[in-house]
Scaffold this motif. Sequence first.
Motif, PDB file in Angstrom:
ATOM      1  N   MET A   1      -7.999  26.350  -1.349  1.00 25.74           N
ATOM      2  CA  MET A   1      -8.950  25.586  -1.636  1.00 25.74           C
ATOM      3  C   MET A   1      -8.375  23.896  -1.420  1.00 25.74           C
ATOM      4  N   GLY A   2      -7.806  24.075  -0.157  1.00 23.08           N
ATOM      5  CA  GLY A   2      -7.429  22.798   0.606  1.00 23.08           C
ATOM      6  C   GLY A   2      -7.353  21.462  -0.208  1.00 23.08           C
ATOM      7  N   GLU A   3      -7.098  20.424   0.931  1.00 17.83           N
ATOM      8  CA  GLU A   3      -6.724  19.526   0.200  1.00 17.83           C
ATOM      9  C   GLU A   3      -7.377  18.431  -0.691  1.00 17.83           C
ATOM     10  N   ASP A   4      -8.240  18.219  -0.498  1.00 15.07           N
ATOM     11  CA  ASP A   4      -9.130  17.715  -0.784  1.00 15.07           C
ATOM     12  C   ASP A   4     -10.979  18.284  -1.614  1.00 15.07           C
ATOM     13  N   SER A   5      -9.715  19.082  -2.467  1.00 16.78           N
ATOM     14  CA  SER A   5     -10.945  19.428  -3.439  1.00 16.78           C
ATOM     15  C   SER A   5     -10.683  19.074  -4.871  1.00 16.78           C
ATOM     16  N   THR A   6     -12.072  19.488  -5.183  1.00 23.85           N
ATOM     17  CA  THR A   6     -11.690  18.205  -6.587  1.00 23.85           C
ATOM     18  C   THR A   6     -11.578  19.763  -7.463  1.00 23.85           C
ATOM     19  N   TRP A   7     -11.398  20.862  -7.074  1.00 22.27           N
ATOM     20  CA  TRP A   7     -10.570  21.452  -8.427  1.00 22.27           C
ATOM     21  C   TRP A   7      -9.425  20.460  -9.502  1.00 22.27           C
ATOM     22  N   GLY A   8      -9.550  20.635 -10.728  1.00 22.48           N
ATOM     23  CA  GLY A   8      -8.332  19.879 -10.751  1.00 22.48           C
ATOM     24  C   GLY A   8      -8.686  18.566 -11.617  1.00 22.48           C
ATOM     25  N   HIS A   9      -9.846  18.243 -10.855  1.00 24.17           N
ATOM     26  CA  HIS A   9     -10.060  16.207 -11.173  1.00 24.17           C
ATOM     27  C   HIS A   9     -11.571  16.217 -12.201  1.00 24.17           C
ATOM     28  N   SER A  10     -11.257  15.720 -13.417  1.00 24.55           N
ATOM     29  CA  SER A  10     -12.538  15.964 -14.240  1.00 24.55           C
ATOM     30  C   SER A  10     -13.046  15.506 -13.709  1.00 24.55           C
ATOM     31  N   PHE A  11     -14.333  15.530 -13.864  1.00 26.49           N
ATOM     32  CA  PHE A  11     -16.087  15.067 -14.297  1.00 26.49           C
ATOM     33  C   PHE A  11     -15.723  13.985 -12.877  1.00 26.49           C
ATOM     34  N   SER A  12     -15.453  14.496 -11.493  1.00 25.61           N
ATOM     35  CA  SER A  12     -15.314  14.244 -10.019  1.00 25.61           C
ATOM     36  C   SER A  12     -16.633  14.360  -9.889  1.00 25.61           C
ATOM     37  N   SER A  13     -17.649  15.244  -9.924  1.00 22.75           N
ATOM     38  CA  SER A  13     -18.839  15.148  -9.507  1.00 22.75           C
ATOM     39  C   SER A  13     -19.955  14.355 -10.058  1.00 22.75           C
ATOM     40  N   VAL A  14     -18.965  13.760 -11.078  1.00 24.75           N
ATOM     41  CA  VAL A  14     -20.140  12.063 -11.463  1.00 24.75           C
ATOM     42  C   VAL A  14     -19.876  11.558 -10.903  1.00 24.75           C
ATOM     43  N   GLN A  15     -18.172  11.261 -11.074  1.00 25.05           N
ATOM     44  CA  GLN A  15     -17.728  10.116 -10.105  1.00 25.05           C
ATOM     45  C   GLN A  15     -18.315   9.831  -8.723  1.00 25.05           C
ATOM     46  N   THR A  16     -18.488  11.410  -7.807  1.00 20.79           N
ATOM     47  CA  THR A  16     -19.009  10.414  -6.540  1.00 20.79           C
ATOM     48  C   THR A  16     -20.753  10.433  -7.031  1.00 20.79           C
ATOM     49  N   ALA A  17     -20.992  10.625  -7.574  1.00 19.55           N
ATOM     50  CA  ALA A  17     -22.663  10.761  -7.887  1.00 19.55           C
ATOM     51  C   ALA A  17     -23.210   9.022  -7.904  1.00 19.55           C
ATOM     52  N   VAL A  18     -22.123   8.640  -8.943  1.00 14.77           N
ATOM     53  CA  VAL A  18     -22.420   7.386  -9.201  1.00 14.77           C
ATOM     54  C   VAL A  18     -22.200   6.181  -8.312  1.00 14.77           C
ATOM     55  N   ASP A  19     -21.291   6.897  -7.263  1.00 20.33           N
ATOM     56  CA  ASP A  19     -20.513   5.856  -5.996  1.00 20.33           C
ATOM     57  C   ASP A  19     -21.375   5.378  -5.446  1.00 20.33           C
ATOM     58  N   ASN A  20     -21.744   7.491  -4.444  1.00 21.32           N
ATOM     59  CA  ASN A  20     -23.093   7.439  -4.381  1.00 21.32           C
ATOM     60  C   ASN A  20     -24.235   6.746  -4.598  1.00 21.32           C
ATOM     61  N   GLY A  21     -24.802   7.149  -6.021  1.00 21.69           N
ATOM     62  CA  GLY A  21     -26.465   6.997  -6.253  1.00 21.69           C
ATOM     63  C   GLY A  21     -25.900   5.173  -6.020  1.00 21.69           C
ATOM     64  N   GLU A  22     -24.949   4.162  -6.611  1.00 23.79           N
ATOM     65  CA  GLU A  22     -24.909   2.414  -5.820  1.00 23.79           C
ATOM     66  C   GLU A  22     -24.975   2.712  -4.766  1.00 23.79           C
ATOM     67  N   GLU A  23     -24.127   3.578  -3.783  1.00 25.56           N
ATOM     68  CA  GLU A  23     -24.374   2.888  -2.185  1.00 25.56           C
ATOM     69  C   GLU A  23     -26.088   3.070  -2.092  1.00 25.56           C
ATOM     70  N   CYS A  24     -26.152   3.661  -2.530  1.00 19.18           N
ATOM     71  CA  CYS A  24     -28.036   4.321  -1.515  1.00 19.18           C
ATOM     72  C   CYS A  24     -28.788   3.375  -2.600  1.00 19.18           C
ATOM     73  N   MET A  25     -28.708   2.791  -3.944  1.00 13.88           N
ATOM     74  CA  MET A  25     -29.507   1.439  -4.477  1.00 13.88           C
ATOM     75  C   MET A  25     -29.645   0.952  -3.369  1.00 13.88           C
ATOM     76  N   ILE A  26     -28.161  -0.371  -2.935  1.00 12.18           N
ATOM     77  CA  ILE A  26     -27.999  -1.215  -2.422  1.00 12.18           C
ATOM     78  C   ILE A  26     -28.891  -0.972  -0.743  1.00 12.18           C
ATOM     79  N   ILE A  27     -28.130  -0.020  -0.077  1.00 15.44           N
ATOM     80  CA  ILE A  27     -28.954  -0.113   1.027  1.00 15.44           C
ATOM     81  C   ILE A  27     -30.372   0.513   0.769  1.00 15.44           C
ATOM     82  N   SER A  28     -31.148   0.790  -0.330  1.00 17.34           N
ATOM     83  CA  SER A  28     -32.762   0.954   0.174  1.00 17.34           C
ATOM     84  C   SER A  28     -33.457  -0.257  -0.444  1.00 17.34           C
TER      85      SER A  28
END
Length: 85
Positions: free
Chosen positions: A1-28
């Motif tokens: 699993m490695g040190e930057d694994s998302t296993w064990g972090h509940s709903f971490s992909s949703v947080q990543t999608a929100v953060d990335n979407g926010e940055e992409c909308m600002i850049i756009s």
Amino acid sequence: MGEDSTWGHSFSSVQTAVDNGEECMIISTLAAPPLLLFTIPLTLVDMGSALLVDAVMLPADLAITPSNPKLHTPRPMVCRYDYKI
């Protein structure tokens, strides 16, 4: 699993999608406002699919102790903007 694994972090992909979407909308918005016609729907699809997958994986995330509990969104972001002038 490695040190930057998302296993064990509940709903971490949703947080990543929100953060990335926010940055992409600002850049756009700053670079080319017509790109918002693609950025907003893709962000909504990304957040929806991340929510679905994270809900399915929730029992596994709750059963696993995260390797780094302070790490919330370990994946690198796709859209990055340097706010320096």
